[in-house]
Scaffold this motif. Sequence first.
Motif, short mmCIF file in Angstrom:
data_model
loop_
_atom_site.label_atom_id
_atom_site.label_comp_id
_atom_site.label_asym_id
_atom_site.label_seq_id
_atom_site.Cartn_x
_atom_site.Cartn_y
_atom_site.Cartn_z
N SER A 123 0.83 -1.21 0.00
CA SER A 123 0.00 0.00 0.00
C SER A 123 0.86 1.26 0.00
N ILE A 124 2.09 1.15 0.48
CA ILE A 124 3.02 2.28 0.48
C ILE A 124 3.74 2.40 -0.86
N LEU A 125 4.32 1.29 -1.30
CA LEU A 125 5.18 1.34 -2.49
C LEU A 125 4.39 1.40 -3.79
N SER A 126 3.13 1.01 -3.78
CA SER A 126 2.33 1.06 -5.01
C SER A 126 1.75 2.44 -5.27
N ASP A 127 1.79 3.30 -4.26
CA ASP A 127 1.27 4.67 -4.40
C ASP A 127 2.46 5.62 -4.56
N PRO A 128 2.60 6.26 -5.73
CA PRO A 128 3.76 7.13 -5.97
C PRO A 128 3.96 8.20 -4.90
N GLU A 129 2.86 8.78 -4.42
CA GLU A 129 2.96 9.85 -3.42
C GLU A 129 3.45 9.30 -2.08
#
Length: 407
Positions: free
Chosen positions: A67-73
């Motif tokens: 959930s962290i690494l898949s979201d660019p922001e």
Amino acid sequence: MASAKMEGPSAPAVRRDPYEVLSVSRDSSDQEIKSAYRKLALKYHPDKNASNPEASELFKEVAYSYSILSDPEKRRHYDTAGFEALEHDAMDMEIDLSNLGTVNTVFAALFSKLGVPIKTSVSATVLEEALNGTVTVRPLPLGTSFSGKVEKQSAHFFGVTINEEQAQSGIVVRVSSLAQSKFKLLYFEQEPNGGYGLALQEDSEKTGKATSAGMYFLHFQVYRMDSAMNTLAMAKDPEAAFFKRLEGLQPCEVCELKPGTHIFAVYGDNFFKPASYTIEAMCAKTYEDTTQKLKEIEVQILAKRNDLRQFETEYRKALALFQEVTNKYSLEKQAVDELLKERDQIHSSFTTTRSLINSSGSGSSSKTHIDDLRIDSQSDDGSLDWKEKSNKKKWFGINLSRSDKKL
């Protein structure tokens, strides 16, 4: 009754580096991260590890890291300042409906109808069957469509075969539902063992009186819109929702396809009933003008997103200044009103009735009588007081009586 609370990918008690959890490097591409997550999620999925409670915790850790690494922001924030830079309350989880249970599924359906953004994941059963290559694939030639109904948490697979010329022109695959069914459009890549691994997925969105989802392989960067991000931003700060509206714009990981057969699937994402749909595959060669327009629009939207990020800073500063001067305006207005009111009271105090008002009470009648005498006894030149006038009257009376006696 089972608990109806559905939590997101909550942080583990001891948080590990997301890159370490997924066994990827910090310069890994989005596709490499997605592939690593897919393999680990299947490995530790609770459905496959019912007798191993540790697997469930590992699955949550994998989901949290992804959930962290898949979201660019979020990835950028984490790379800059670690976990401290992340807003945990804004993270939303992809829920596997097949593992929710009846009660939680009812609540999930209710929240979805109320507009609460709930992301759902493709069930492990469907993914495992695809990896094993045991799914039935229907041919879907370019320029044709197919309509059907897919059961909830199930998928219909389609094979789209393209030649060199069609691959160079690009293709588009779209799914729509006039019944406004909720579904996912999936794209699978061929695995070395002959199975299929999930590479892309698009959730259906409501467009007019239908729901739809599409994938565009046009040799330029195409973006997908994650509307859940804007919904979460609006819930937290409705004013900021406008500025966050384009933050849900995420680049699609695959922009072109090679000649050969490519596997797509329609996944039933409804909570209780089958999803009605129509899938169609098209070659972009017959849509050259439309394709060029889409390319221009994508560039403009991306530029507008950057403009909004800068404008938000300017807007916030201007808004803060506006609130400051508005508060000052209210204070100054109050001060002026009070001064003018006091000034009017002072003006009103200049009146001849003031002594009468102030002398009300004991002794007032005698004082008033004396004042009246003072006013009445004054001559034209103001030289006589009331005592002198009284004496003159008395003297005049005496003179008259003396005259009477002589006569």
